[in-house]
Design a protein around this motif. Structure first.
Motif, PDB file in Angstrom:
ATOM      1  N   GLN A 369       2.914 -17.273  18.193  1.00 25.27           N
ATOM      2  CA  GLN A 369       2.282 -15.708  18.097  1.00 25.27           C
ATOM      3  C   GLN A 369       3.149 -14.816  17.948  1.00 25.27           C
ATOM      4  OE1 GLN A 369      -1.442 -14.429  18.201  1.00 25.27           O
ATOM      5  NE2 GLN A 369      -0.954 -16.549  17.572  1.00 25.27           N
ATOM      6  N   ASN A 370       4.383 -14.515  18.919  1.00 24.64           N
ATOM      7  CA  ASN A 370       5.246 -13.421  18.782  1.00 24.64           C
ATOM      8  C   ASN A 370       5.632 -13.026  17.392  1.00 24.64           C
ATOM      9  OD1 ASN A 370       5.316 -12.699  21.359  1.00 24.64           O
ATOM     10  ND2 ASN A 370       6.715 -13.894  22.138  1.00 24.64           N
ATOM     11  N   ALA A 371       6.201 -14.057  16.691  1.00 25.16           N
ATOM     12  CA  ALA A 371       6.699 -14.102  15.829  1.00 25.16           C
ATOM     13  C   ALA A 371       5.640 -13.792  14.114  1.00 25.16           C
ATOM     14  CB  ALA A 371       7.350 -15.706  14.969  1.00 25.16           C
ATOM     15  N   LEU A 372       4.479 -14.145  14.518  1.00 25.26           N
ATOM     16  CA  LEU A 372       3.536 -13.815  13.829  1.00 25.26           C
ATOM     17  C   LEU A 372       3.191 -11.786  13.971  1.00 25.26           C
ATOM     18  CD1 LEU A 372       0.194 -16.236  13.455  1.00 25.26           C
ATOM     19  CD2 LEU A 372       2.527 -16.141  11.400  1.00 25.26           C
ATOM     20  N   TYR A 373       3.029 -11.607  15.198  1.00 24.51           N
ATOM     21  CA  TYR A 373       2.977 -10.491  15.586  1.00 24.51           C
ATOM     22  C   TYR A 373       4.910  -9.828  15.074  1.00 24.51           C
ATOM     23  CZ  TYR A 373      -1.441  -9.946  18.085  1.00 24.51           C
ATOM     24  OH  TYR A 373      -2.345 -10.563  17.729  1.00 24.51           O
ATOM     25  N   ALA A 374       5.462 -10.200  14.945  1.00 28.44           N
ATOM     26  CA  ALA A 374       6.649  -9.220  14.679  1.00 28.44           C
ATOM     27  C   ALA A 374       6.311  -9.275  12.466  1.00 28.44           C
ATOM     28  CB  ALA A 374       7.648 -10.363  14.707  1.00 28.44           C
ATOM     29  N   LEU A 375       6.097 -10.591  11.988  1.00 28.57           N
ATOM     30  CA  LEU A 375       5.953 -10.345  10.791  1.00 28.57           C
ATOM     31  C   LEU A 375       4.836  -9.522  10.409  1.00 28.57           C
ATOM     32  CD1 LEU A 375       6.704 -11.444   7.641  1.00 28.57           C
ATOM     33  CD2 LEU A 375       5.179 -13.556   8.148  1.00 28.57           C
ATOM     34  N   ALA A 376       3.665  -9.410  11.548  1.00 27.06           N
ATOM     35  CA  ALA A 376       3.406  -8.481  10.596  1.00 27.06           C
ATOM     36  C   ALA A 376       3.008  -7.086  10.966  1.00 27.06           C
ATOM     37  CB  ALA A 376       1.646  -8.523  11.513  1.00 27.06           C
ATOM     38  N   ALA A 377       4.154  -6.510  11.915  1.00 25.46           N
ATOM     39  CA  ALA A 377       4.447  -5.420  11.903  1.00 25.46           C
ATOM     40  C   ALA A 377       5.997  -4.820  11.318  1.00 25.46           C
ATOM     41  CB  ALA A 377       5.404  -5.912  13.275  1.00 25.46           C
ATOM     42  N   LEU A 378       5.957  -5.939  10.787  1.00 26.60           N
ATOM     43  CA  LEU A 378       6.917  -5.677   9.296  1.00 26.60           C
ATOM     44  C   LEU A 378       6.303  -5.747   7.479  1.00 26.60           C
ATOM     45  CD1 LEU A 378       9.734  -8.621  10.118  1.00 26.60           C
ATOM     46  CD2 LEU A 378      10.139  -5.998  10.222  1.00 26.60           C
ATOM     47  N   ASN A 379       5.420  -6.189   7.455  1.00 27.75           N
ATOM     48  CA  ASN A 379       4.744  -6.608   6.178  1.00 27.75           C
ATOM     49  C   ASN A 379       3.346  -6.249   6.129  1.00 27.75           C
ATOM     50  OD1 ASN A 379       7.184  -7.307   6.143  1.00 27.75           O
ATOM     51  ND2 ASN A 379       7.230  -9.035   5.398  1.00 27.75           N
ATOM     52  N   ASP A 380       2.873  -6.369   7.011  1.00 23.04           N
ATOM     53  CA  ASP A 380       1.888  -6.712   6.451  1.00 23.04           C
ATOM     54  C   ASP A 380       1.150  -4.901   6.493  1.00 23.04           C
ATOM     55  OD1 ASP A 380       0.777  -8.838   7.145  1.00 23.04           O
ATOM     56  OD2 ASP A 380      -0.774  -9.300   8.642  1.00 23.04           O
ATOM     57  N   ALA A 381       0.229  -4.865   5.041  1.00 22.39           N
ATOM     58  CA  ALA A 381       0.015  -3.638   4.992  1.00 22.39           C
ATOM     59  C   ALA A 381      -1.994  -3.600   5.339  1.00 22.39           C
ATOM     60  CB  ALA A 381       0.006  -3.106   3.555  1.00 22.39           C
ATOM     61  N   THR A 382      -2.409  -3.941   6.597  1.00 26.66           N
ATOM     62  CA  THR A 382      -3.930  -4.213   6.275  1.00 26.66           C
ATOM     63  C   THR A 382      -4.837  -3.506   6.964  1.00 26.66           C
ATOM     64  OG1 THR A 382      -3.184  -5.047   8.370  1.00 26.66           O
ATOM     65  CG2 THR A 382      -3.276  -6.933   6.888  1.00 26.66           C
ATOM     66  N   ASN A 383      -3.796  -1.854   7.575  1.00 21.42           N
ATOM     67  CA  ASN A 383      -4.412  -1.033   8.158  1.00 21.42           C
ATOM     68  C   ASN A 383      -5.982  -0.546   7.405  1.00 21.42           C
ATOM     69  OD1 ASN A 383      -5.316   0.956   9.570  1.00 21.42           O
ATOM     70  ND2 ASN A 383      -3.685   2.047   9.796  1.00 21.42           N
ATOM     71  N   PRO A 384      -7.341  -0.591   7.440  1.00 26.98           N
ATOM     72  CA  PRO A 384      -8.397   0.178   6.431  1.00 26.98           C
ATOM     73  C   PRO A 384      -8.800   1.755   6.942  1.00 26.98           C
ATOM     74  CG  PRO A 384      -9.141  -0.538   8.487  1.00 26.98           C
ATOM     75  CD  PRO A 384      -7.659  -0.757   8.492  1.00 26.98           C
ATOM     76  N   ASP A 385      -8.017   2.146   7.563  1.00 27.37           N
ATOM     77  CA  ASP A 385      -7.746   3.811   8.557  1.00 27.37           C
ATOM     78  C   ASP A 385      -7.242   4.453   7.094  1.00 27.37           C
ATOM     79  OD1 ASP A 385      -9.191   6.013   9.211  1.00 27.37           O
ATOM     80  OD2 ASP A 385      -8.237   5.590  11.147  1.00 27.37           O
ATOM     81  N   ILE A 386      -7.358   4.545   5.913  1.00 30.08           N
ATOM     82  CA  ILE A 386      -6.475   5.601   5.032  1.00 30.08           C
ATOM     83  C   ILE A 386      -6.876   6.928   5.509  1.00 30.08           C
ATOM     84  CG2 ILE A 386      -5.784   3.551   3.737  1.00 30.08           C
ATOM     85  CD1 ILE A 386      -7.972   4.469   1.334  1.00 30.08           C
ATOM     86  N   ARG A 387      -7.898   7.266   6.378  1.00 34.03           N
ATOM     87  CA  ARG A 387      -8.179   8.790   6.045  1.00 34.03           C
ATOM     88  C   ARG A 387      -7.077   9.842   5.762  1.00 34.03           C
ATOM     89  NH1 ARG A 387     -12.284   9.037  11.257  1.00 34.03           N
ATOM     90  NH2 ARG A 387     -10.906   7.453  11.738  1.00 34.03           N
ATOM     91  N   PRO A 388      -5.912   9.225   6.460  1.00 33.81           N
ATOM     92  CA  PRO A 388      -4.771  11.050   5.986  1.00 33.81           C
ATOM     93  C   PRO A 388      -4.177  10.887   5.146  1.00 33.81           C
ATOM     94  CG  PRO A 388      -4.293   9.610   8.391  1.00 33.81           C
ATOM     95  CD  PRO A 388      -5.545   8.521   7.996  1.00 33.81           C
ATOM     96  N   PHE A 389      -3.925   9.533   4.167  1.00 27.64           N
ATOM     97  CA  PHE A 389      -4.249   9.453   2.850  1.00 27.64           C
ATOM     98  C   PHE A 389      -4.957  10.226   2.042  1.00 27.64           C
ATOM     99  CE2 PHE A 389      -4.305   7.643  -1.729  1.00 27.64           C
ATOM    100  CZ  PHE A 389      -3.395   7.382  -1.909  1.00 27.64           C
ATOM    101  N   ILE A 390      -6.289  10.203   1.748  1.00 29.65           N
ATOM    102  CA  ILE A 390      -7.269  10.706   1.454  1.00 29.65           C
ATOM    103  C   ILE A 390      -7.766  11.850   2.294  1.00 29.65           C
ATOM    104  CG2 ILE A 390     -10.053  10.813   1.550  1.00 29.65           C
ATOM    105  CD1 ILE A 390     -10.245   7.595   1.485  1.00 29.65           C
TER     106      ILE A 390
END
Ligand SMILES: [Ca+2]
Length: 518
Positions: A369-390
């Protein structure tokens, strides 16, 4: 009214004082008449934002105007290239990379031809796009690849364009596909003020999830009897076409209405070999049916709710050379398939952190799990809340090929649904679009119409508030001539044929199709 954040950012970065003339950024502001040679003279040998630049003018060709080709390195090893054209249109275009990057991608010629100053980078390390070896030993390179290279290069690019032309760009856009699509969404989510408009095509946004899905399917293919030959793939594709090709109003070899192409209609189980063991090219073994099940079902892993990947559709074009053979089956040799290679280097360098690890026996995928969370912190762009951009006034266009055998179109649809839920449908409708191109492979190719001018659509939206609706998708031959066209429909609509029956000429015209709800 879109605020001119690019210009303000450039001014802040360069320390220039342009308060008297730098405020409006509207399209009536004339762009300076700076030649490519003059741009090169302004940049050659200069050190800008820590990067020492080389610059050489490149003569015009049939495709592009004369431009100044600029190369530089941001220490320690983030290499970038810029192309600064004659007759600059006043705007900046950043092109994304692919795979695990490692080299500067070919910059968009259409963007340069339209007068954009263009920029791209190798994302901070050098090597094969199929290798994540950099991430095992170089934490900074892993961070640059994950999210930092784009804003870092943009700092230098904005200053360089300003130094070359005398004014900063009036608008900045980002476009990328696959990993470049991930970079696009990463910028939207983590640097919401960096670009005025973003095009994310076939985005590899859920790195943990789709790599896990790659791993699951690779294991299924590696089971004795699981390998998929070209003949088996063609058998499956033909069955899907037989069941579903006509559900979009025309039998043209493309299933443009995948929602109607239900598992019950396809009934893959009818292809089962007697007894479930492989008896030849006219049937699928139980092991091969398990591969199909792995392909078409969601992959869900322990940990974050974003550690998942939506399954792929059966498209009827699995047998296209750019589809299953390239990405999934390796034509019967899973170790030659791109999905295998990407998940294998990910296991070795991010998860097991052992170059000798065997990805086919690394199980379960979510054990560390530590490795998955580390990978996600580096590479995942899964945040759906893009209100600052919009809320900054920026616009986002997403696009995905319907026959993409690398990344699931359903996964992008899932992100869009999550995003719409997070920002609200009114806001999403005002600032985002999602298009699906039926029959198109990963980023392009395949039997579908794969070419659309998304950049012009985005620019019209940003600069003139002309929101894109139905666009046009074309298929071109090797010489660039249009062979047929379709409307490019906002998802979940699809192009339904409404022209005369049995009319080959009419079937090639986009005007004979109507974007329809499934
Ligand atoms: Ca069809």
């Amino acid at each position: 009214m879109t605020t001119n954040r690019t210009k303000l950012a450039a001014v802040a970065l360069s320390g220039l004082l342009l308060s008297a003339c730098g405020g409006s950024g509207d399209e009536t502001t004339p762009t300076p008449a700076v030649t490519a040679q003059q741009a090169c003279a302004a940049l050659s040998g200069k050190t800008i934002a820590g990067a020492t630049l080389s610059a050489v003018a490149v003569a015009a060709s049939a495709a592009v105007p004369t431009y100044c080709k600029v190369n530089g390195t941001i220490a320690p090893s983030l290499n970038f290239e810029m192309r600064l054209p004659d007759a600059w249109n006043g705007k900046l275009y950043y092109g994304g990379g692919g795979g695990y990057d490692g080299s500067i991608p070919a910059l968009s010629l259409p963007a340069l031809a339209q007068g954009y100053a263009t920029v791209a980078s190798d994302s901070g390390h050098q090597g094969s796009a199929l290798s994540a070896a950099f991430a095992l030993t170089d934490t900074f390179a892993a961070q640059l690849f994950g999210s930092l290279s784009v804003p870092t290069v943009m700092s230098t690019a904005l200053e360089s364009v300003t130094a070359a032309y005398g004014v900063p760009p009036s608008r900045s856009y980002f476009e990328g596909c696959s990993n470049g699509g991930r970079e696009a969404l990463m910028a939207v989510q983590r640097n919401p003020n960096l670009f005025d408009g973003v095009i994310a095509r076939a985005p590899a946004y859920n790195w943990v999830g789709f790599m896990g899905a790659f791993n699951r399917t690779a294991k299924a293919l590696a089971v004795p009897g699981g390998a998929f030959s070209a003949a088996k793939t063609a058998l499956l594709a033909q069955r899907v076409r037989d069941a579903c090709d006509g559900l979009d109003g025309i039998v043209d070899g493309v299933v443009a209405n995948p929602a109607a192409c239900t598992p019950a209609l396809v009934n893959v189980a009818a292809l089962r070999c007697a007894g479930g063991t492989d008896t030849g090219d006219t049937c699928l073994s139980d092991a091969q049916l398990a591969v199909v099940a792995s392909w078409t079902t969601d992959a869900v892993f322990a940990g974050s709710g974003s550690f998942r990947n939506a399954g792929w559709n059966l498209t009827g074009n699995e047998d296209d050379p750019g589809a299953w053979a390239a990405w999934e089956t390796g034509g019967g040799n899973v170790a030659g398939a791109l999905q295998f290679l990407f998940q294998d280097t990910t296991v070795k360098n991010y998860l097991a952190r052992d170059p000798a690890a065997n990805s086919l026996t690394y199980a379960p995928w979510d054990q560390n799990q530590n490795a998955l969370y580390a990978l996600a912190a580096l590479n995942d762009a899964t945040n759906p809340d893009i209100r600052p951009f919009i809320n900054s006034g920026a616009k986002l266009i997403l696009w995905h090929g319907g026959n993409d055998a690398a990344l699931s179109v359903n996964s992008t649809a899932e992100y869009v649904a999550n995003m719409r839920n997070a920002v609200g449908t009114t806001s999403a409708d005002a600032s985002t679009r999602f298009y699906v191109a039926p029959g198109v492979d990963h980023c392009g190719g395949g039997p579908g119409a794969d070419t659309s001018d998304l950049l012009t659509a985005l620019d019209q939206w940003v600069t003139k508030s002309v929101a894109p609706a139905t666009l046009t998708a074309e298929k071109r031959d090797a010489g660039g001539a249009v062979t047929f066209a379709r409307p490019l429909c906002p998802h979940p609509q699809y192009p339904r044929y409404t022209g005369p029956a049995n009319d080959a000429a009419a079937a090639k015209l986009a005007t004979n199709y109507t974007c329809s709800s499934p």
